[in-house]
Write an enzyme that holds these catalytic residues in place. Structure first.
Site: not given
Length: 880
Positions: A524-526, A529-532, A546, A641
């Site tokens: 659902i996200g990237s 820091f990596g991917s979610v 995450k 951020d």
């Protein structure tokens, strides 16, 4: 005479002692320890043994409606309304209440404890008080309160009582006779008062026409008083939502056993009550009004709901609800458990019984679909694979799939019958094994089977063999998985148990998170820091997992130390860290799941437009979260951020900041990319480029850029819309020179905001999609705050606590210093020059001409070369 006098002397005390055993005198205001009461002892007072000084309230061992169930109650005398009750489990008339120095206990006739006040009070009880407002209070010898019924409401609050948001709620009784806790409850959220059925929301106060939202403070408490019903913020000093009612000396707010929240007033000593406010008004919106699968029609305040069974179902709606006809039974979600994952259900026997078009369900107004844009067959397949799913509703026009989980309420019928929504109930072709299975589990009574479909003997035997093989295979798989899980846990324990770090959140094993995310199936996200991935924990809680890459912290202890800091930060406007995983080289974080996604998708996407009030609440929530990070934590945290992608939205568009405190987890390789910047370009403060000290004022600048995007509904550097052309024309026709205007079709919005501020033309900055649903004053507030945040010198920017005050109205708005905003003119000119030259040179030299730190972040809607990112925003920023 002497004999007669002696006889009377003996008889007199006997005559008067006997009635005292039967009916003792009640007390006023106080009773003292080593006191015992039963209904029988105070039967002449209907079990009442204590009255308030003004006689308005009494405490009794009472049987509602004269039935056999007895409860310890506080009762409003004039109206005979029970405003508080103690015991969930009823006692008989022989049950007794004891007041001792340790508190109150309630026992049945066998001496079994049914209820008590907390066993560890701060000091011994000196007396029990019933106040004139109906509050039952245990006092010590210094008159200090040890326990109060007002702080432990059951289903009612009265004038003088407050229901506080933190840890407080109340639940309706099962019925007017059974005062045990029922399925309906009322709770306070940050922004509303909501009603729930089995934990599912079905009504909120703000949706009622009589409710008026007065401010956007976080709600602290609810109370009723002589003028109405109120939700307060700022510890009771600011009204958030109010329902103004006619003046009254006594008023109660009650969640009755039917699931409706009712505010009533009572005048004088007649006990005649008047219902002043009822929610929900439409009775069909109450989830169980017609029982399980009962079809509710009407439901208005004048007619009331009418109940029947849908076509293809039968039963008595007043005796639990409806069940399928024609040889079907209902699979029970309660038969679903983690050990077999719903293996009781044979998917080949699952069918879906249609409720027809023009039907709806209470939860579709309050919960998002489990899937968008799917076909009906895919929606049914999702339900088939989930043993907790008992039905679906499907919206044809959007392909939205709504899942009904765990238990079924009533179905809402449309009077027109031509709606776009259609409902289906999950059902099984019934056989004798289902009957035995559910009867053995004590659940067959809930859904009686009305017909059986018997299989031939041979077919039945083959099915048994096939099921046996599947069961054996599943057993082997679970043994293997269990063995791997135990092995992983032993490794994990060996890694982490060697040291102890106070305050660590829940630690998950990697295998657990693999199972929760279905082997990290749905991303659902990237980001940097990596991917979610979306996941579901064993308790059915949805989470965001995450997976961290580019990890800079090499040791597990250092990693866990940072996680302990983040995990102990709790604020309503910060995404909660549920847990973590540090196993081998794996590092994962488990967050609460935010069902409305990130602000950028909602604000810049093609969905429904955000209304101004929703934008303001998002701005205020974000400001509160940053203020807490900067000044409310034990250790100051600078986010570095702040941007719409890192502002996540939950129910009712509640804003929560994500990815705070993670900057220390960047790898050394990744950190080298940020010698001059850490964050996302377009939101970076000028000090990143000047080697000036980075402070919390860096976040303030980024927050100001987000405010401007909330105002305009677009990225700060974006393609100019038709509205922007009109702004340019209006500006030029008035004699002004707009340096942000250009024929290039691009616009740098912060500069336009500065120019419109100088001219006092705030309304022209508002998102044109709002179509006049916002005032010039509303826009002015956000623009002025945003420009103050954007001052070039950090010392001139307000801190986040001051910003919260300005948004709330408790602090006057500051005036932006134009001399500290002139740098925006330089960036605006460079932006338009770079975009123009880039177009003339086939977009090849754009990065040489535009300041590196102020190019726009890449977005899905960016079509211009001026939005090219020297390093992509996903490399720079954390996961969405």
């Amino acid at each position: 005479m002497g004999l007669g006098g002696g006889f009377l002397a003996v008889l007199f005390p006997t005559f008067f002692v006997f009635p005292l055993v039967v009916s003792a005198a009640s007390y006023s205001e106080y009773i003292y320890p080593n006191f015992t009461a039963t209904n029988f002892k105070f039967i002449d007072n209907q079990g009442a043994f204590l009255f308030s000084r003004n006689g308005s309230f009494k405490v009794a061992i009472f049987n509602p409606q004269g039935k056999a169930n007895y409860y310890l109650c506080v009762i409003h005398v004039a109206s005979t309304t029970i405003v508080w009750s103690a015991n969930d489990a009823a006692i008989s008339s022989s049950g007794r209440m004891d007041l001792t120095p340790k508190g109150i206990t309630l026992t049945d006739e066998q001496g079994n404890l049914k209820w008590s006040t907390p066993s560890s009070l701060r000091s011994p009880v000196s007396r029990l008080l019933l106040s004139e407002m109906g509050n039952l209070v245990l006092l010590d010898r210094f008159n200090v309160s040890l326990w109060e019924s007002f702080r432990h409401p059951t289903d009612t609050i009265v004038i003088g009582q407050q229901l506080r948001r933190e840890g407080a709620m109340f639940s309706a009784a099962v019925s007017g006779v059974d005062l045990a806790t029922g399925d309906y409850s009322l709770a306070l959220t940050d922004s509303d008062a909501i009603l729930q059925w089995q934990g599912q929301e079905y009504w909120k106060l703000s949706m009622d026409a009589k409710a008026y939202r007065n401010s956007n403070y976080v709600i602290d408490l609810m109370e009723v008083n002589g003028t109405g019903l109120f939700l307060y913020g700022l510890n009771g000093s600011k009204i958030v939502i109010q329902v103004i009612l006619s003046p009254s000396d006594f008023r109660i707010a009650k969640l009755d056993s039917s699931g409706k929240f009712v505010v009533s007033s009572f005048s004088g000593s007649t006990g005649t009550g008047t219902q002043e406010f009822v929610g929900p008004v439409d009775g069909c919106q109450v989830p169980f009004v017609c029982g399980r699968i009962g079809l509710c029609t009407g439901g208005t305040a004048t007619n009331g709901p009418r109940c029947s069974c849908p076509q293809g179902f039968q039963g008595q709606v007043d005796q639990g609800g409806c069940v399928p006809s024609n040889g079907y039974s209902l699979p029970l979600a309660s038969a679903c458990n983690s050990a077999n994952n719903g293996s009781q259900l044979n998917s080949s026997r699952i069918s879906y019984l249609s409720l027809g078009y023009g039907t709806d369900y209470f939860s579709t107004d309050f919960y998002d679909p489990v899937k968008y844009g799917v076909k009906l067959s895919a929606c049914q397949e999702l339900c088939t694979e989930d043993c907790s799913c008992v039905g679906i509703f499907f919206e044809n026009s959007s392909g939205s799939c709504y899942s009904l989980d765990n238990d079924l309420g009533s179905i809402i019928s449309s009077t027109t019958g031509d709606g776009d929504m259609v409902g289906y109930i999950k059902a099984l072709v019934a056989d004798s094994s289902d009957i035995n299975k559910f009867n053995n589990q004590g659940q067959g009574k809930e859904f009686p089977v009305t017909a059986l479909v018997l299989l031939p003997v041979t077919g039945f035997f083959l099915v048994i063999v096939a099921l046996g093989f599947v069961w054996w295979r599943r057993g082997r798989l679970y043994q293997n998985k269990d063995r791997k899980l135990r092995h992983a846990r032993s490794i994990s324990s060996g890694d982490l148990d060697a040291f102890y770090i106070p305050g660590l959140p829940q630690r998950f094993d990697y295998e657990e998170l693999e199972v929760a995310t279905d082997n990290f199936k749905t991303q659902i996200g990237s980001g940097g820091f990596g991917s979610v991935y979306i996941g579901t924990l064993p308790d059915k809680t949805t989470v965001a997992v995450k997976k961290i890459i580019n990890l800079g912290v090499q040791g597990k202890k250092d990693f866990c130390t940072e996680i302990a800091v983040i995990g102990n930060i709790h604020h309503v406007n910060l995404v909660k860290l549920r847990g973590f995983c540090a196993q081998g080289r794996q590092r994962l974080l488990v967050y609460e799941y935010m069902n409305r996604g990130s602000l950028d998708k909602t604000l810049f996407g093609a969905g429904p437009v955000l209304e101004w009030q929703e934008r303001f609440e998002i701005a205020l929530g974000t400001a509160r979260g940053l203020a807490y990070l900067h000044s409310g934590c034990e250790q100051k945290i600078i986010h570095c951020d702040v941007k719409p992608e890192n502002i996540l939205l939950h129910d009712h568009f509640q804003a929560k900041i994500s990815d705070f405190g993670l900057s220390k987890l960047l790898s050394s390789e990744q950190s080298s990319l940020f010698t001059t910047m850490r964050g996302t370009r377009g939101y970076l403060a000028p000090e990143w480029l000047t080697n000036a000290a980075i402070s919390e004022k860096t976040d303030v600048y980024s927050f100001g850029m987000v405010l401007l995007e909330l105002v305009s509904g677009r990225k700060n550097c974006s393609i100019r819309s038709q509205q922007s052309h009109s702004l340019e024309n209006n500006s030029n026709s008035g004699g002004g020179q707009s340096s942000s205007s250009s024929t290039s079709g691009l616009i740098y919005f912060p500069l336009l905001a500065l120019e419109m501020h100088e001219q006092g033309r705030y309304l022209e900055l508002a998102d044109p999609r709002l179509e006049g649903r916002v005032t010039n004053e509303d826009v002015e507030k956000l623009v002025r705050v945003a420009l103050c945040c954007a001052h070039e010198e950090p010392v001139l920017r307000p801190n986040m606590v001051t910003i919260v005050g300005m948004l709330e109205g408790s602090i006057p708005l500051s005036e932006p210093r134009v001399e500290s905003l002139n740098f925006l003119r330089f960036y605006g000119r460079r932006f338009t020059e770079a975009s123009t030259i880039g177009e003339e040179n086939d977009h090849s030299n754009i990065n040489l001409l535009y300041p590196q730190a102020y190019t726009c972040a890449t977005t899905s809607t960016c079509e211009s070369p001026a939005c090219f990112s020297y390093i992509s925003s996903q490399e720079v920023s954390g996961p969405r």
